[in-house]
Design a protein around this motif. Structure first.
Motif, short mmCIF file in Angstrom:
data_model
loop_
_atom_site.label_atom_id
_atom_site.label_comp_id
_atom_site.label_asym_id
_atom_site.label_seq_id
_atom_site.Cartn_x
_atom_site.Cartn_y
_atom_site.Cartn_z
N ILE A 33 -6.01 -17.60 -2.11
CA ILE A 33 -5.74 -16.19 -2.39
C ILE A 33 -4.33 -15.79 -1.96
CG2 ILE A 33 -8.15 -15.49 -2.20
CD1 ILE A 33 -7.49 -14.47 0.63
N PRO A 34 -3.77 -14.74 -2.57
CA PRO A 34 -2.49 -14.21 -2.09
C PRO A 34 -2.69 -13.51 -0.75
CG PRO A 34 -3.40 -12.77 -3.77
CD PRO A 34 -4.30 -13.98 -3.71
N ASN A 35 -1.61 -13.06 -0.15
CA ASN A 35 -1.69 -12.40 1.15
C ASN A 35 -2.11 -10.95 0.96
OD1 ASN A 35 -1.54 -11.97 3.91
ND2 ASN A 35 0.65 -11.49 3.85
N GLU A 36 -3.36 -10.78 0.52
CA GLU A 36 -3.94 -9.48 0.28
C GLU A 36 -5.42 -9.54 0.65
OE1 GLU A 36 -3.47 -8.04 -3.68
OE2 GLU A 36 -1.29 -7.94 -3.56
N LEU A 37 -6.07 -8.37 0.70
CA LEU A 37 -7.51 -8.40 0.88
C LEU A 37 -8.17 -8.84 -0.43
CD1 LEU A 37 -9.15 -4.83 0.91
CD2 LEU A 37 -7.02 -5.35 -0.24
N ARG A 38 -9.30 -9.53 -0.31
CA ARG A 38 -10.00 -10.06 -1.48
C ARG A 38 -11.47 -10.30 -1.16
NH1 ARG A 38 -6.15 -9.08 -4.12
NH2 ARG A 38 -5.10 -10.36 -5.70
N PRO B 174 -8.36 -1.66 10.34
CA PRO B 174 -7.25 -2.52 9.92
C PRO B 174 -6.47 -1.91 8.76
CG PRO B 174 -9.29 -3.31 8.96
CD PRO B 174 -9.67 -2.19 9.89
N VAL B 175 -5.19 -2.22 8.69
CA VAL B 175 -4.36 -1.86 7.55
C VAL B 175 -4.20 -3.11 6.68
CG1 VAL B 175 -2.08 -1.09 6.79
CG2 VAL B 175 -3.15 -0.04 8.78
N VAL B 176 -4.57 -2.98 5.42
CA VAL B 176 -4.54 -4.11 4.49
C VAL B 176 -3.70 -3.74 3.28
CG1 VAL B 176 -6.80 -4.99 5.24
CG2 VAL B 176 -6.66 -3.33 3.37
N VAL B 177 -3.43 -4.73 2.44
CA VAL B 177 -2.55 -4.52 1.28
C VAL B 177 -3.25 -4.98 0.01
CG1 VAL B 177 -0.35 -5.15 0.20
CG2 VAL B 177 -0.47 -4.81 2.68
N GLU B 178 -3.09 -4.19 -1.06
CA GLU B 178 -3.52 -4.58 -2.40
C GLU B 178 -2.45 -4.13 -3.37
OE1 GLU B 178 -7.64 -3.80 -4.49
OE2 GLU B 178 -6.19 -2.27 -5.11
N GLY C 191 0.71 -4.20 -3.37
CA GLY C 191 1.82 -3.48 -2.77
C GLY C 191 1.46 -2.16 -2.11
N ILE C 192 0.21 -1.75 -2.15
CA ILE C 192 -0.23 -0.48 -1.57
C ILE C 192 -1.02 -0.77 -0.30
CG2 ILE C 192 -1.57 1.63 -1.93
CD1 ILE C 192 -1.12 1.26 -4.93
N ARG C 193 -0.75 0.01 0.74
CA ARG C 193 -1.42 -0.17 2.03
C ARG C 193 -2.60 0.78 2.15
NH1 ARG C 193 2.78 0.62 6.57
NH2 ARG C 193 1.58 -0.92 7.75
N TYR C 194 -3.69 0.25 2.71
CA TYR C 194 -4.90 1.03 2.92
C TYR C 194 -5.38 0.79 4.35
CZ TYR C 194 -5.12 0.94 -2.22
OH TYR C 194 -4.84 1.04 -3.56
N GLN C 195 -5.75 1.86 5.03
CA GLN C 195 -6.40 1.70 6.31
C GLN C 195 -7.90 1.79 6.10
OE1 GLN C 195 -6.03 4.68 9.58
NE2 GLN C 195 -5.45 2.91 10.82
N LEU C 196 -8.62 0.76 6.49
CA LEU C 196 -10.05 0.69 6.27
C LEU C 196 -10.82 1.12 7.51
CD1 LEU C 196 -10.20 -2.75 4.40
CD2 LEU C 196 -9.78 -0.46 3.46
N ASP C 197 -12.12 1.22 7.37
CA ASP C 197 -13.01 1.59 8.46
C ASP C 197 -14.13 0.55 8.48
OD1 ASP C 197 -14.49 2.79 10.41
OD2 ASP C 197 -14.92 4.63 9.30
N VAL C 198 -14.02 -0.42 9.37
CA VAL C 198 -14.90 -1.59 9.36
C VAL C 198 -15.94 -1.50 10.46
CG1 VAL C 198 -14.98 -4.12 9.53
CG2 VAL C 198 -13.02 -3.00 8.44
N GLY C 199 -17.20 -1.77 10.09
CA GLY C 199 -18.25 -1.93 11.08
C GLY C 199 -19.04 -0.69 11.41
N ARG C 200 -18.60 0.48 10.89
CA ARG C 200 -19.31 1.71 11.24
C ARG C 200 -20.12 2.29 10.07
NH1 ARG C 200 -14.42 2.70 14.55
NH2 ARG C 200 -13.35 3.43 12.67
N ASN C 201 -19.78 1.88 8.86
CA ASN C 201 -20.46 2.41 7.69
C ASN C 201 -20.86 1.27 6.77
OD1 ASN C 201 -19.86 5.32 8.27
ND2 ASN C 201 -17.76 4.59 8.06
#
Length: 313
Positions: free
Chosen positions: A20-25, A110-114, A116-126
């Protein structure tokens, strides 16, 4: 769910993570029913964190084998190469979808990239972490078509389409969602990408009570409709979608586009085509967007349907 098939799961994880590229997938999509015995498991790579979700309660033996396999996977060469830090096992079949940290320390924001756009996610609570990965091509499509356009994003959730539109040069985006917290997350993500938020509106309203307000912001060159299948007290897909479609002709510019989406396995693409023809016949079906290859499904009608329509005045 069969423990004997977990070797296939880990083989796929290794293969996908190494390429994979250096992005979330998404690395593994058992819910597409292409992997017998693994239909209720998925795995997502959040650039350092691996989130594995189990959707239906399996036998204890399966969970034990999965947990040990994940521990072993954290010792693999590909895990080290990709700088893996944390593995989370989320039990979606339990109330509250509790997240078990198997390896490392959870980064819940975490802040991830897709693309070229950055997204801050919310992991583990929902149940969901704030971005639906199967809509990746949809966000790309919007980004490519938003230059100097006015965009309306209905059921905007955390405003992923809005981020894509502004990144693509949209002159204005209007986001509408009943969940104020989700809109606030969208606003934060726009700031994270250093977007000009004066071009973006965030409306925490009930859609069906807001047509007048939305019309004042319009007309729109592009309208995106990506509703939940069901939202208690506010939206039922097969009953309420038509109420939206009949409003579209008065909301669009000449030759305006609509991206209408359905992600219910029980509703086919023909539902949208027929409903649009019935409610707004001047808006014509163009084509369906492909889904990302990692979301392969044994039945294309059960997977995400993202359909493009165009106003023909």
């Amino acid at each position: 769910m069969r423990s004997a098939e977990l070797s296939t799961f880990f083989e796929q994880l290794e293969s996908e993570l190494s390429s994979i590229p250096n992005e979330l997938r998404r690395l593994f999509h058992g819910r597409g029913r292409c992997w017998e015995g693994l239909e209720q498991i998925t795995a997502d790579w959040l650039q350092g964190q691996l989130v594995v979700q189990v959707f239906k309660q399996p036998e204890a033996q399966f969970i034990d084998a999965l947990r040990q396999g994940l521990i072993d996977f954290s010792q693999s060469a590909v895990w080290e190469k990709q700088q893996g830090k944390t593995i989370v096992l989320q039990h979606r079949y339990q109330e509250g979808a509790p997240a078990e940290v198997v390896i490392g320390d959870l980064n819940s924001s975490p802040v991830v990239v897709e693309n070229g756009i950055r997204y801050q996610l919310d992991v583990g609570r929902n149940q969901n972490f704030g971005l639906f990965l199967d809509m990746r091509y949809g966000r790309d499509w919007v980004k490519e078509r938003s230059k100097d356009k006015k965009v309306l994003n209905l059921f905007s959730y955390t405003c992923g389409f809005s981020l894509a539109a502004i990144a693509g040069g949209a002159k204005q985006v209007v986001n509408l969602d009943m969940a104020k917290a989700s809109l606030n997350k969208g606003r934060q993500n726009h700031r994270l990408n250093e977007h000009d938020t004066s071009k973006v509106s965030f409306l925490a309203h009930d859609l069906f009570k807001s047509w007048g307000k939305l019309k004042k912001f319009g007309p729109y060159d592009l309208i995106i409709i990506d509703p939940p299948s069901f939202q208690k007290g506010s939206f039922a897909l097969t009953k309420d979608y038509q109420k939206i479609l009949r409003r579209l002709p008065d909301m669009l510019t000449e030759k305006g586009l609509v991206l209408a989406c359905v992600n219910s396995p029980s509703v086919s693409e023909q539902f949208l085509i027929d409903s649009m023809k019935e409610q707004a016949p001047q808006i014509e079906y163009q084509y369906r967007l492909d889904n990302p290859p990692e979301f392969k499904d044994i039945n294309s009608q059960a997977s995400l349907k993202a359909m493009v329509f165009a106003l023909n005045k």
